[in-house]
Design a protein around this motif. Structure first.
Motif, PDB file in Angstrom:
ATOM      1  N   ARG A   1       0.829  -1.205   0.000  1.00 56.31           N
ATOM      2  CA  ARG A   1       0.000   0.000   0.000  1.00 56.31           C
ATOM      3  C   ARG A   1       0.863   1.254   0.000  1.00 56.31           C
ATOM      4  NH1 ARG A   1      -2.939   3.343   3.985  1.00 56.31           N
ATOM      5  NH2 ARG A   1      -4.922   3.916   3.036  1.00 56.31           N
ATOM      6  N   MET A   2       1.979   1.220   0.732  1.00 61.96           N
ATOM      7  CA  MET A   2       2.864   2.390   0.777  1.00 61.96           C
ATOM      8  C   MET A   2       3.540   2.617  -0.580  1.00 61.96           C
ATOM      9  SD  MET A   2       4.433   1.915   4.621  1.00 61.96           S
ATOM     10  CE  MET A   2       5.600   3.261   4.514  1.00 61.96           C
ATOM     11  N   LYS A   3       3.754   1.549  -1.335  1.00 65.54           N
ATOM     12  CA  LYS A   3       4.396   1.671  -2.654  1.00 65.54           C
ATOM     13  C   LYS A   3       3.394   2.020  -3.752  1.00 65.54           C
ATOM     14  CE  LYS A   3       8.175  -1.543  -1.826  1.00 65.54           C
ATOM     15  NZ  LYS A   3       8.744  -2.842  -2.153  1.00 65.54           N
ATOM     16  N   LYS A   4       2.218   1.397  -3.702  1.00 61.29           N
ATOM     17  CA  LYS A   4       1.247   1.562  -4.786  1.00 61.29           C
ATOM     18  C   LYS A   4      -0.171   1.494  -4.249  1.00 61.29           C
ATOM     19  CE  LYS A   4      -0.174   1.620  -9.128  1.00 61.29           C
ATOM     20  NZ  LYS A   4      -1.377   2.392  -9.050  1.00 61.29           N
ATOM     21  N   VAL A   5      -0.685   2.617  -3.782  1.00 59.16           N
ATOM     22  CA  VAL A   5      -2.047   2.697  -3.275  1.00 59.16           C
ATOM     23  C   VAL A   5      -3.021   2.545  -4.459  1.00 59.16           C
ATOM     24  CG1 VAL A   5      -2.265   5.220  -3.418  1.00 59.16           C
ATOM     25  CG2 VAL A   5      -3.524   3.971  -1.668  1.00 59.16           C
ATOM     26  N   ILE A   6      -4.160   1.932  -4.206  1.00 55.40           N
ATOM     27  CA  ILE A   6      -5.192   1.823  -5.243  1.00 55.40           C
ATOM     28  C   ILE A   6      -5.757   3.225  -5.479  1.00 55.40           C
ATOM     29  CG2 ILE A   6      -7.461   0.861  -5.808  1.00 55.40           C
ATOM     30  CD1 ILE A   6      -6.681  -1.592  -4.083  1.00 55.40           C
ATOM     31  N   THR A   7      -5.801   3.641  -6.730  1.00 52.80           N
ATOM     32  CA  THR A   7      -6.237   5.001  -7.066  1.00 52.80           C
ATOM     33  C   THR A   7      -7.676   5.006  -7.588  1.00 52.80           C
ATOM     34  OG1 THR A   7      -5.315   4.773  -9.283  1.00 52.80           O
ATOM     35  CG2 THR A   7      -3.888   5.754  -7.608  1.00 52.80           C
ATOM     36  N   PRO A   8      -8.370   6.147  -7.513  1.00 49.77           N
ATOM     37  CA  PRO A   8      -9.741   6.230  -8.030  1.00 49.77           C
ATOM     38  C   PRO A   8      -9.802   5.832  -9.504  1.00 49.77           C
ATOM     39  CG  PRO A   8      -9.229   8.172  -6.728  1.00 49.77           C
ATOM     40  CD  PRO A   8      -7.935   7.403  -6.885  1.00 49.77           C
ATOM     41  N   GLY A   9     -10.742   4.975  -9.824  1.00 50.12           N
ATOM     42  CA  GLY A   9     -10.931   4.539 -11.201  1.00 50.12           C
ATOM     43  C   GLY A   9      -9.985   3.446 -11.647  1.00 50.12           C
ATOM     44  N   GLU A  10      -9.104   2.987 -10.770  1.00 50.25           N
ATOM     45  CA  GLU A  10      -8.140   1.954 -11.151  1.00 50.25           C
ATOM     46  C   GLU A  10      -8.824   0.585 -11.233  1.00 50.25           C
ATOM     47  OE1 GLU A  10      -4.005  -0.115  -9.566  1.00 50.25           O
ATOM     48  OE2 GLU A  10      -4.693   1.741  -8.642  1.00 50.25           O
ATOM     49  N   VAL A  11      -8.418  -0.186 -12.226  1.00 48.72           N
ATOM     50  CA  VAL A  11      -8.924  -1.546 -12.392  1.00 48.72           C
ATOM     51  C   VAL A  11      -7.769  -2.505 -12.187  1.00 48.72           C
ATOM     52  CG1 VAL A  11      -9.948  -3.205 -13.994  1.00 48.72           C
ATOM     53  CG2 VAL A  11     -10.721  -0.820 -14.009  1.00 48.72           C
ATOM     54  N   ARG A  12      -7.964  -3.479 -11.308  1.00 50.04           N
ATOM     55  CA  ARG A  12      -6.975  -4.531 -11.081  1.00 50.04           C
ATOM     56  C   ARG A  12      -7.665  -5.876 -11.239  1.00 50.04           C
ATOM     57  NH1 ARG A  12      -3.324  -2.852  -5.780  1.00 50.04           N
ATOM     58  NH2 ARG A  12      -2.696  -0.805  -6.539  1.00 50.04           N
ATOM     59  N   SER A  13      -6.961  -6.810 -11.819  1.00 56.69           N
ATOM     60  CA  SER A  13      -7.465  -8.173 -11.943  1.00 56.69           C
ATOM     61  C   SER A  13      -7.094  -8.927 -10.677  1.00 56.69           C
ATOM     62  CB  SER A  13      -6.819  -8.836 -13.165  1.00 56.69           C
ATOM     63  OG  SER A  13      -7.260 -10.156 -13.279  1.00 56.69           O
ATOM     64  N   LEU A  14      -8.052  -9.661 -10.112  1.00 61.11           N
ATOM     65  CA  LEU A  14      -7.805 -10.345  -8.852  1.00 61.11           C
ATOM     66  C   LEU A  14      -8.473 -11.724  -8.851  1.00 61.11           C
ATOM     67  CD1 LEU A  14      -6.579 -10.010  -5.990  1.00 61.11           C
ATOM     68  CD2 LEU A  14      -8.820  -9.181  -5.278  1.00 61.11           C
ATOM     69  N   PRO A  15      -7.739 -12.742  -9.275  1.00 64.63           N
ATOM     70  CA  PRO A  15      -8.296 -14.098  -9.160  1.00 64.63           C
ATOM     71  C   PRO A  15      -8.494 -14.418  -7.683  1.00 64.63           C
ATOM     72  CG  PRO A  15      -6.348 -14.079 -10.555  1.00 64.63           C
ATOM     73  CD  PRO A  15      -6.430 -12.732  -9.890  1.00 64.63           C
ATOM     74  N   PHE A  16      -9.555 -15.140  -7.363  1.00 59.80           N
ATOM     75  CA  PHE A  16      -9.855 -15.389  -5.956  1.00 59.80           C
ATOM     76  C   PHE A  16     -10.274 -16.827  -5.716  1.00 59.80           C
ATOM     77  CE2 PHE A  16     -12.740 -15.633  -2.333  1.00 59.80           C
ATOM     78  CZ  PHE A  16     -11.936 -15.091  -1.348  1.00 59.80           C
ATOM     79  N   SER A  17      -9.798 -17.363  -4.625  1.00 50.37           N
ATOM     80  CA  SER A  17     -10.320 -18.612  -4.082  1.00 50.37           C
ATOM     81  C   SER A  17     -10.163 -18.522  -2.574  1.00 50.37           C
ATOM     82  CB  SER A  17      -9.576 -19.824  -4.649  1.00 50.37           C
ATOM     83  OG  SER A  17      -8.204 -19.748  -4.333  1.00 50.37           O
ATOM     84  N   ILE A  18     -10.996 -19.234  -1.870  1.00 48.78           N
ATOM     85  CA  ILE A  18     -10.948 -19.203  -0.414  1.00 48.78           C
ATOM     86  C   ILE A  18      -9.647 -19.854   0.042  1.00 48.78           C
ATOM     87  CG2 ILE A  18     -12.043 -19.995   1.714  1.00 48.78           C
ATOM     88  CD1 ILE A  18     -13.703 -17.888   0.296  1.00 48.78           C
ATOM     89  N   LEU A  19      -8.849 -19.110   0.785  1.00 49.69           N
ATOM     90  CA  LEU A  19      -7.584 -19.616   1.309  1.00 49.69           C
ATOM     91  C   LEU A  19      -7.735 -19.899   2.798  1.00 49.69           C
ATOM     92  CD1 LEU A  19      -5.161 -17.019  -0.358  1.00 49.69           C
ATOM     93  CD2 LEU A  19      -5.578 -19.374  -1.083  1.00 49.69           C
ATOM     94  N   PRO A  20      -6.964 -20.851   3.315  1.00 52.13           N
ATOM     95  CA  PRO A  20      -7.004 -21.074   4.764  1.00 52.13           C
ATOM     96  C   PRO A  20      -6.261 -19.939   5.469  1.00 52.13           C
ATOM     97  CG  PRO A  20      -5.401 -22.529   3.729  1.00 52.13           C
ATOM     98  CD  PRO A  20      -6.091 -21.782   2.620  1.00 52.13           C
ATOM     99  N   LEU A  21      -6.980 -19.144   6.243  1.00 42.57           N
ATOM    100  CA  LEU A  21      -6.401 -17.985   6.907  1.00 42.57           C
ATOM    101  C   LEU A  21      -6.490 -18.148   8.421  1.00 42.57           C
ATOM    102  CD1 LEU A  21      -8.044 -15.184   4.719  1.00 42.57           C
ATOM    103  CD2 LEU A  21      -5.800 -16.236   4.406  1.00 42.57           C
ATOM    104  N   ASN A  22      -5.514 -17.570   9.123  1.00 42.00           N
ATOM    105  CA  ASN A  22      -5.552 -17.597  10.584  1.00 42.00           C
ATOM    106  C   ASN A  22      -6.400 -16.433  11.090  1.00 42.00           C
ATOM    107  OD1 ASN A  22      -3.930 -15.264  10.574  1.00 42.00           O
ATOM    108  ND2 ASN A  22      -2.053 -16.399  10.987  1.00 42.00           N
TER     109      ASN A  22
END
Length: 189
Positions: free
Chosen positions: A149-170
């Motif tokens: 986030r400190m290097k590259k904050v998401i900006t207004p109107g930005e589109v990012r591709s994000l493949p998703f699957s449920i991961l085992p999280l703590n």
């Protein structure tokens, strides 16, 4: 809107032909308006979900300028990295911590995984909510979320591709491959 349309066309190879099936947006005014405009362009009626709202800063600071937040949340001598790491566990008065936002995003994604499995969802939301959603989807440690986030904050109107699957999280929403498995068994005889 032209910026968003161009970014949708310029997604990485293999993703640009992926049709958007669902537009899911925060129910707050500005994101709602954006989602409705994009929806008209794509011929999709957007859906609205309050879980995609921005971090709740509490009743005293809601609507105030970011400098007012800094006066309450800031700590003298603290680095930016330390400040952001602290925000995961220390909410503003009457508001949410970043961990609370992570929980909202995790629960949202679990619901969407069931409801829209195999579908392509376009999110219209707020920077922090999307940052936490991205961190969960990628199984990032909190420190890595902050560094990115400190290097590259998401900006207004930005589109990012994000493949998703449920991961085992703590409990800190970090990838934990031991989570679905048993590490220890006790037999009572």
């Amino acid at each position: 809107i032209e910026k968003i349309a161009k970014q949708l066309k310029d997604l990485p190879a293999g993703r640009q032909e992926k049709k958007i099936d669902v537009i899911l947006s925060s129910d707050l005014l500005r994101t709602r308006q954006t989602a409705e405009i994009v929806g008209r362009e794509l011929g999709i009626t957007p859906l609205f979900d309050e879980r995609l709202r921005d971090v709740n800063v509490g009743p005293e600071l809601n609507g105030k300028h970011i400098t007012e937040l800094g006066k309450v949340w800031g700590k003298k001598g603290e680095t930016s990295f330390e400040h952001y790491m602290r925000r995961f566990v220390n909410p503003l008065p009457g508001g949410e911590s970043w961990k609370d936002v992570q929980l909202r995003m995790q629960l949202l994604m679990q619901d969407l995984e069931k409801k829209y499995q195999g579908k392509s969802v376009l999110f219209v939301s707020h920077e922090l909510s999307l940052t936490m959603l991205e961190g969960i989807a990628e199984g990032r440690l909190r420190k890595d979320i902050v560094v990115k986030r400190m290097k590259k904050v998401i900006t207004p109107g930005e589109v990012r591709s994000l493949p998703f699957s449920i991961l085992p999280l703590n409990e800190d929403f970090e990838l934990d491959l031991h989570r679905p498995y048993i590490d220890c068994m006790v037999f009572l005889c």
